[in-house]
Design a protein around this motif. Structure first.
Motif, PDB file in Angstrom:
ATOM      1  N   SER A  14       0.808  -1.227   0.000  1.00 35.88           N
ATOM      2  CA  SER A  14       0.000   0.000   0.000  1.00 35.88           C
ATOM      3  C   SER A  14       0.842   1.278   0.000  1.00 35.88           C
ATOM      4  CB  SER A  14      -0.953   0.007   1.201  1.00 35.88           C
ATOM      5  OG  SER A  14      -0.230  -0.015   2.416  1.00 35.88           O
ATOM      6  N   TYR A  15       2.108   1.194   0.381  1.00 36.67           N
ATOM      7  CA  TYR A  15       2.972   2.377   0.379  1.00 36.67           C
ATOM      8  C   TYR A  15       3.339   2.835  -1.034  1.00 36.67           C
ATOM      9  CZ  TYR A  15       3.303   1.572   5.345  1.00 36.67           C
ATOM     10  OH  TYR A  15       2.987   1.398   6.671  1.00 36.67           O
ATOM     11  N   VAL A  16       3.123   1.984  -2.017  1.00 34.83           N
ATOM     12  CA  VAL A  16       3.373   2.359  -3.416  1.00 34.83           C
ATOM     13  C   VAL A  16       2.563   3.605  -3.784  1.00 34.83           C
ATOM     14  CG1 VAL A  16       3.106   1.602  -5.823  1.00 34.83           C
ATOM     15  CG2 VAL A  16       4.038   0.026  -4.117  1.00 34.83           C
ATOM     16  N   ALA A  17       1.396   3.764  -3.206  1.00 36.73           N
ATOM     17  CA  ALA A  17       0.538   4.915  -3.496  1.00 36.73           C
ATOM     18  C   ALA A  17       1.191   6.242  -3.109  1.00 36.73           C
ATOM     19  CB  ALA A  17      -0.799   4.768  -2.772  1.00 36.73           C
ATOM     20  N   PHE A  18       2.147   6.220  -2.196  1.00 36.19           N
ATOM     21  CA  PHE A  18       2.776   7.445  -1.704  1.00 36.19           C
ATOM     22  C   PHE A  18       4.135   7.739  -2.326  1.00 36.19           C
ATOM     23  CE2 PHE A  18       0.325   5.572   1.840  1.00 36.19           C
ATOM     24  CZ  PHE A  18      -0.633   6.568   1.989  1.00 36.19           C
ATOM     25  N   VAL A  19       4.721   6.780  -3.010  1.00 35.78           N
ATOM     26  CA  VAL A  19       6.129   6.888  -3.386  1.00 35.78           C
ATOM     27  C   VAL A  19       6.406   8.009  -4.390  1.00 35.78           C
ATOM     28  CG1 VAL A  19       6.235   5.185  -5.270  1.00 35.78           C
ATOM     29  CG2 VAL A  19       8.197   5.520  -3.744  1.00 35.78           C
ATOM     30  N   VAL A  38      13.731   0.767  -3.061  1.00 37.09           N
ATOM     31  CA  VAL A  38      13.870  -0.659  -2.780  1.00 37.09           C
ATOM     32  C   VAL A  38      12.484  -1.275  -2.816  1.00 37.09           C
ATOM     33  CG1 VAL A  38      14.649  -2.408  -1.161  1.00 37.09           C
ATOM     34  CG2 VAL A  38      15.876  -0.227  -1.314  1.00 37.09           C
ATOM     35  N   ASP A  39      12.249  -2.091  -3.831  1.00 43.20           N
ATOM     36  CA  ASP A  39      11.004  -2.841  -3.932  1.00 43.20           C
ATOM     37  C   ASP A  39      11.125  -4.013  -2.966  1.00 43.20           C
ATOM     38  OD1 ASP A  39       8.943  -4.579  -4.580  1.00 43.20           O
ATOM     39  OD2 ASP A  39       9.146  -4.277  -6.736  1.00 43.20           O
ATOM     40  N   LEU A  46       5.842  -1.121  -8.618  1.00 40.15           N
ATOM     41  CA  LEU A  46       6.351   0.226  -8.385  1.00 40.15           C
ATOM     42  C   LEU A  46       6.369   0.982  -9.713  1.00 40.15           C
ATOM     43  CD1 LEU A  46       7.287  -1.207  -5.792  1.00 40.15           C
ATOM     44  CD2 LEU A  46       9.331   0.199  -5.901  1.00 40.15           C
ATOM     45  N   PRO A  47       6.081   2.280  -9.687  1.00 41.94           N
ATOM     46  CA  PRO A  47       6.117   3.047 -10.926  1.00 41.94           C
ATOM     47  C   PRO A  47       7.564   3.240 -11.386  1.00 41.94           C
ATOM     48  CG  PRO A  47       5.762   4.510  -9.067  1.00 41.94           C
ATOM     49  CD  PRO A  47       5.718   3.098  -8.533  1.00 41.94           C
ATOM     50  N   ALA A  48       7.738   3.333 -12.696  1.00 39.99           N
ATOM     51  CA  ALA A  48       9.042   3.692 -13.237  1.00 39.99           C
ATOM     52  C   ALA A  48       9.141   5.209 -13.157  1.00 39.99           C
ATOM     53  CB  ALA A  48       9.156   3.213 -14.681  1.00 39.99           C
ATOM     54  N   ARG A  53      16.646   4.836  -9.465  1.00 44.34           N
ATOM     55  CA  ARG A  53      17.041   3.450  -9.686  1.00 44.34           C
ATOM     56  C   ARG A  53      16.241   2.578  -8.728  1.00 44.34           C
ATOM     57  NH1 ARG A  53      22.419   1.898  -7.748  1.00 44.34           N
ATOM     58  NH2 ARG A  53      22.633   4.129  -7.960  1.00 44.34           N
ATOM     59  N   THR A  54      15.728   1.476  -9.214  1.00 47.16           N
ATOM     60  CA  THR A  54      14.958   0.554  -8.378  1.00 47.16           C
ATOM     61  C   THR A  54      15.711  -0.762  -8.257  1.00 47.16           C
ATOM     62  OG1 THR A  54      12.870   1.556  -9.072  1.00 47.16           O
ATOM     63  CG2 THR A  54      12.749  -0.636  -8.103  1.00 47.16           C
TER      64      THR A  54
END
Length: 98
Positions: A14-19, A38-39, A46-48, A53-54
């Protein structure tokens, strides 16, 4: 040229919504920073993001463990950790570097 500081941001589920906002707050700093997401074995993609860098952990880690994965990917001499649901206030990196 390597930026003077890196910002490592672990993110999952759910933190993806804030990144996006967290990354934008780093990009708006007056100091250039290396940004490493860091995924942490997220179930959500995760969005590009440009200039980011991911790296990915295949297994869910503690927050500290995820930060260490990001730390291994850093090339800058200094590191700041930011949570995916936090925003970096303007001037933070320049104040820390001073």
């Amino acid at each position: 040229m390597t930026p003077p500081v890196a910002v490592v941001i672990p993110v999952w589920d759910s933190y993806v919504a804030f990144v996006r906002e967290a990354v934008a707050s780093v990009l708006q700093q007056s100091i250039e920073a290396e940004i490493v997401l860091v995924d942490n074995a997220s179930s959500e993609s995760l969005p590009a993001l440009e200039g980011v860098r991911t790296v990915r952990s295949d297994a869910r880690l503690t927050t500290g463990g995820a930060r260490n994965v990001g730390l291994d990917a850093v090339t800058a001499p200094l590191v700041v950790f930011l949570d995916a649901d936090d925003l970096m206030l303007p001037g933070t990196l320049s104040a820390l570097l001073a």
